[in-house]
Design a protein around this motif. Structure first.
Motif, PDB file in Angstrom:
ATOM      1  N   GLU A 172       0.782  -1.280   0.013  1.00  0.00           N
ATOM      2  CA  GLU A 172      -0.014  -0.070  -0.017  1.00  0.00           C
ATOM      3  C   GLU A 172       0.804   1.502  -0.209  1.00  0.00           C
ATOM      4  OE1 GLU A 172      -3.159   2.724   0.468  1.00  0.00           O
ATOM      5  OE2 GLU A 172      -2.874   0.833  -0.546  1.00  0.00           O
ATOM      6  N   ALA A 173       2.146   1.275   0.836  1.00  0.00           N
ATOM      7  CA  ALA A 173       2.701   2.401   0.629  1.00  0.00           C
ATOM      8  C   ALA A 173       3.473   2.710  -0.518  1.00  0.00           C
ATOM      9  CB  ALA A 173       3.979   2.323   1.640  1.00  0.00           C
ATOM     10  N   GLU A 174       3.563   1.712  -1.161  1.00  0.00           N
ATOM     11  CA  GLU A 174       4.161   1.704  -2.661  1.00  0.00           C
ATOM     12  C   GLU A 174       3.152   2.298  -3.757  1.00  0.00           C
ATOM     13  OE1 GLU A 174       6.601  -1.420  -4.291  1.00  0.00           O
ATOM     14  OE2 GLU A 174       8.029  -1.318  -2.693  1.00  0.00           O
ATOM     15  N   ARG A 175       2.062   1.949  -3.526  1.00  0.00           N
ATOM     16  CA  ARG A 175       0.845   2.241  -4.173  1.00  0.00           C
ATOM     17  C   ARG A 175       0.830   3.639  -4.026  1.00  0.00           C
ATOM     18  NH1 ARG A 175      -3.561   5.316  -3.511  1.00  0.00           N
ATOM     19  NH2 ARG A 175      -3.897   4.289  -1.621  1.00  0.00           N
ATOM     20  N   GLN A 176       0.913   4.297  -2.904  1.00  0.00           N
ATOM     21  CA  GLN A 176       0.605   5.661  -2.568  1.00  0.00           C
ATOM     22  C   GLN A 176       1.702   6.430  -3.184  1.00  0.00           C
ATOM     23  OE1 GLN A 176       0.121   6.272   1.705  1.00  0.00           O
ATOM     24  NE2 GLN A 176      -1.610   4.710   1.769  1.00  0.00           N
ATOM     25  N   ALA A 177       2.974   5.846  -3.112  1.00  0.00           N
ATOM     26  CA  ALA A 177       4.108   6.499  -3.732  1.00  0.00           C
ATOM     27  C   ALA A 177       3.905   6.772  -5.222  1.00  0.00           C
ATOM     28  CB  ALA A 177       5.258   6.043  -3.444  1.00  0.00           C
ATOM     29  N   LEU A 178       3.409   5.656  -5.807  1.00  0.00           N
ATOM     30  CA  LEU A 178       3.363   5.772  -7.189  1.00  0.00           C
ATOM     31  C   LEU A 178       2.192   6.789  -7.732  1.00  0.00           C
ATOM     32  CD1 LEU A 178       3.790   4.534 -10.332  1.00  0.00           C
ATOM     33  CD2 LEU A 178       2.266   2.834  -9.576  1.00  0.00           C
ATOM     34  N   PHE A 179       0.917   6.751  -7.093  1.00  0.00           N
ATOM     35  CA  PHE A 179      -0.122   7.592  -7.168  1.00  0.00           C
ATOM     36  C   PHE A 179       0.416   9.135  -7.250  1.00  0.00           C
ATOM     37  CE2 PHE A 179      -4.521   5.672  -6.936  1.00  0.00           C
ATOM     38  CZ  PHE A 179      -3.897   4.649  -7.648  1.00  0.00           C
ATOM     39  N   ALA A 180       1.258   9.438  -6.155  1.00  0.00           N
ATOM     40  CA  ALA A 180       1.933  10.689  -5.948  1.00  0.00           C
ATOM     41  C   ALA A 180       2.690  11.171  -7.094  1.00  0.00           C
ATOM     42  CB  ALA A 180       2.460  10.714  -4.553  1.00  0.00           C
ATOM     43  N   ALA A 181       3.429  10.097  -7.492  1.00  0.00           N
ATOM     44  CA  ALA A 181       4.450  10.512  -8.844  1.00  0.00           C
ATOM     45  C   ALA A 181       3.870  10.595  -9.953  1.00  0.00           C
ATOM     46  CB  ALA A 181       5.496   9.215  -8.795  1.00  0.00           C
ATOM     47  N   VAL A 182       2.748   9.979 -10.107  1.00  0.00           N
ATOM     48  CA  VAL A 182       1.844   9.827 -11.456  1.00  0.00           C
ATOM     49  C   VAL A 182       0.926  11.344 -11.283  1.00  0.00           C
ATOM     50  CG1 VAL A 182       0.333   8.917 -13.018  1.00  0.00           C
ATOM     51  CG2 VAL A 182       2.149   7.549 -11.994  1.00  0.00           C
ATOM     52  N   ALA A 183       0.734  11.804 -10.181  1.00  0.00           N
ATOM     53  CA  ALA A 183      -0.314  12.844 -10.181  1.00  0.00           C
ATOM     54  C   ALA A 183      -0.264  13.893 -11.163  1.00  0.00           C
ATOM     55  CB  ALA A 183      -0.488  13.302  -8.614  1.00  0.00           C
ATOM     56  N   GLU A 184       0.871  14.326 -11.346  1.00  0.00           N
ATOM     57  CA  GLU A 184       1.055  15.382 -12.208  1.00  0.00           C
ATOM     58  C   GLU A 184       0.353  15.175 -13.795  1.00  0.00           C
ATOM     59  OE1 GLU A 184       1.443  18.749 -11.659  1.00  0.00           O
ATOM     60  OE2 GLU A 184       1.310  18.102  -9.407  1.00  0.00           O
ATOM     61  N   ARG A 185       0.416  13.994 -13.919  1.00  0.00           N
ATOM     62  CA  ARG A 185       0.215  13.552 -15.313  1.00  0.00           C
ATOM     63  C   ARG A 185      -1.320  13.405 -15.647  1.00  0.00           C
ATOM     64  NH1 ARG A 185       4.203   9.351 -15.192  1.00  0.00           N
ATOM     65  NH2 ARG A 185       2.567   7.637 -16.043  1.00  0.00           N
ATOM     66  N   LEU A 186      -2.102  13.302 -14.522  1.00  0.00           N
ATOM     67  CA  LEU A 186      -3.507  12.848 -14.574  1.00  0.00           C
ATOM     68  C   LEU A 186      -3.951  14.240 -15.165  1.00  0.00           C
ATOM     69  CD1 LEU A 186      -4.068  10.743 -11.740  1.00  0.00           C
ATOM     70  CD2 LEU A 186      -3.118  10.428 -13.719  1.00  0.00           C
ATOM     71  N   GLU A 187      -5.246  14.250 -15.877  1.00  0.00           N
ATOM     72  CA  GLU A 187      -5.825  15.296 -16.420  1.00  0.00           C
ATOM     73  C   GLU A 187      -7.123  15.105 -16.779  1.00  0.00           C
ATOM     74  OE1 GLU A 187      -3.542  16.074 -19.937  1.00  0.00           O
ATOM     75  OE2 GLU A 187      -4.662  14.540 -21.103  1.00  0.00           O
ATOM     76  N   PRO A 188      -8.168  15.934 -16.859  1.00  0.00           N
ATOM     77  CA  PRO A 188      -9.417  15.775 -17.165  1.00  0.00           C
ATOM     78  C   PRO A 188      -9.598  15.584 -18.619  1.00  0.00           C
ATOM     79  CG  PRO A 188      -8.973  18.104 -16.736  1.00  0.00           C
ATOM     80  CD  PRO A 188      -7.931  17.367 -16.341  1.00  0.00           C
ATOM     81  N   SER A 189     -10.903  14.844 -18.930  1.00  0.00           N
ATOM     82  CA  SER A 189     -11.101  14.584 -20.294  1.00  0.00           C
ATOM     83  C   SER A 189     -12.506  14.227 -20.393  1.00  0.00           C
ATOM     84  CB  SER A 189     -10.262  13.310 -20.962  1.00  0.00           C
ATOM     85  OG  SER A 189     -10.720  12.954 -22.195  1.00  0.00           O
ATOM     86  N   PRO A 190     -13.091  14.481 -21.622  1.00  0.00           N
ATOM     87  CA  PRO A 190     -14.611  14.270 -21.744  1.00  0.00           C
ATOM     88  C   PRO A 190     -14.682  12.796 -22.001  1.00  0.00           C
ATOM     89  CG  PRO A 190     -14.059  15.876 -23.244  1.00  0.00           C
ATOM     90  CD  PRO A 190     -12.751  15.491 -22.517  1.00  0.00           C
ATOM     91  N   ILE A 191     -13.653  12.115 -22.105  1.00  0.00           N
ATOM     92  CA  ILE A 191     -13.840  10.657 -22.179  1.00  0.00           C
ATOM     93  C   ILE A 191     -14.091  10.005 -20.984  1.00  0.00           C
ATOM     94  CG2 ILE A 191     -12.170   8.616 -22.688  1.00  0.00           C
ATOM     95  CD1 ILE A 191     -10.853  10.064 -24.821  1.00  0.00           C
ATOM     96  N   VAL A 192     -13.732  10.453 -19.978  1.00  0.00           N
ATOM     97  CA  VAL A 192     -14.101   9.785 -18.758  1.00  0.00           C
ATOM     98  C   VAL A 192     -15.475   9.835 -18.294  1.00  0.00           C
ATOM     99  CG1 VAL A 192     -13.669  10.193 -16.112  1.00  0.00           C
ATOM    100  CG2 VAL A 192     -11.942  10.643 -17.607  1.00  0.00           C
ATOM    101  N   PHE A 193     -16.056  11.130 -18.858  1.00  0.00           N
ATOM    102  CA  PHE A 193     -17.572  11.314 -18.862  1.00  0.00           C
ATOM    103  C   PHE A 193     -18.372  10.396 -19.791  1.00  0.00           C
ATOM    104  CE2 PHE A 193     -15.896  14.836 -16.663  1.00  0.00           C
ATOM    105  CZ  PHE A 193     -16.664  15.065 -15.585  1.00  0.00           C
ATOM    106  N   GLU A 194     -17.736  10.212 -20.798  1.00  0.00           N
ATOM    107  CA  GLU A 194     -18.491   9.265 -21.761  1.00  0.00           C
ATOM    108  C   GLU A 194     -18.546   7.678 -21.354  1.00  0.00           C
ATOM    109  OE1 GLU A 194     -17.886   8.130 -26.436  1.00  0.00           O
ATOM    110  OE2 GLU A 194     -16.746   9.698 -25.926  1.00  0.00           O
TER     111      GLU A 194
END
Length: 281
Positions: A172-194
């Motif tokens: 779980e600790a490594e999962r949290q670290a990976l989420f933190a490292a990828v956070a800046e790459r995540l972005e909104p998109s209409p595809i999520v709502f579709e």
């Protein structure tokens, strides 16, 4: 979960052959619940579609838009084979997926190249899948201690390595670290709502249960981390109302006691010479 136009998969064969994950694992208990799996699978895809490389690969090279139910069936069957299938058959299936991913390349709308077998993208997919299934089980069925979360990530590692996710989180600790490292790459998109709209209306459940499918999608949004929801624009109106929580929990509890002779967990137990109700005691 067996696509009607695909080859059938027999979880009772070969007799006695172990799976990638042992029968006494926590994963075998978590993955036997079809309701929490549906919720967790949608949560996982929300997180996957937030990453532009994964989003482009999934949306441009799969049948999600044209035939979402068949895509769900194929994805669900792959998950079942990975957890419950005999090791030799699971390894063969995963090798086929890796070969198919080798042909998936392209550019995101922003011009960034991607390839489906990129270990960084595979690590994200693996982490979000385990997180989605674990979080749905934790929220709506039974709270999992941190040690149990660690077990789920560790149990997923053999399959993750076969898929090429060489940096998949081991805890779980490594999962949290990976989420933190990828956070800046995540972005909104209409595809999520579709995608969410497809999941609300695709005939994944029998017609009489279709209104409940909408509730499960809301539960999946609710299980998505708050900071990701804020970044994607998934407001509180898309999550669960207070009075809906007990409905989801009761459904998960009922599903956890539902022993279906044709289900992968039951048939896998029979393959190993275990009682059909081994996971339901």
């Amino acid at each position: 979960m067996q696509p009607p136009d695909g080859p059938g998969f027999d979880f009772t064969r070969p007799p006695g052959e172990a799976a990638l994950i042992p029968a006494d694992s926590l994963s075998w208990c978590v993955f036997k619940n079809p309701v929490s799996l549906f919720i967790g699978g949608v949560t996982a895809v929300i997180l996957e579609l937030a990453e532009p490389g994964v989003r482009s690969g999934v949306w441009e090279h799969s049948s999600f838009r044209s035939d979402p139910v068949r895509r769900l069936q194929r994805t669900g069957l792959a998950a079942m084979v990975t957890v419950y299938g005999a090791r030799s058959q699971a390894e063969a299936m995963i090798a086929g997926v890796v070969r198919a991913h080798g042909r998936v390349t392209g550019q995101t709308p922003a011009g960034q190249p991607y390839r489906a077998n990129d270990p960084a993208l595979l690590d994200w997919v693996q982490a979000t899948a385990t997180f989605g299934f674990a979080e749905a089980y934790h929220r709506y069925l039974r709270p999992l201690a941190e040690e149990e979360m660690d077990r789920l990530y560790a149990e997923a590692l053999p399959a993750a390595r076969l898929y090429g996710a060489t940096g998949a989180p081991r805890s779980e600790a490594e999962r949290q670290a990976l989420f933190a490292a990828v956070a800046e790459r995540l972005e909104p998109s209409p595809i999520v709502f579709e995608f969410l709209d497809l999941m609300r209306h695709a005939p994944a459940l029998p017609a009489a249960l279709r209104p409940f499918q909408v509730l499960l999608v809301r539960a999946a949004v609710e299980a998505t981390p708050d900071w990701v929801r804020e970044r994607l624009g998934l407001g509180p109106e898309l999550g669960l109302r207070r009075w809906e929580y007990p409905l989801v929990r009761h459904a998960c509890a009922a599903a956890d006691r539902l022993l279906l002779p044709s289900a992968a967990p039951v048939r896998a137990c029979l393959r190993l010479g275990l009682p059909a109700d081994y996971l339901f005691r």
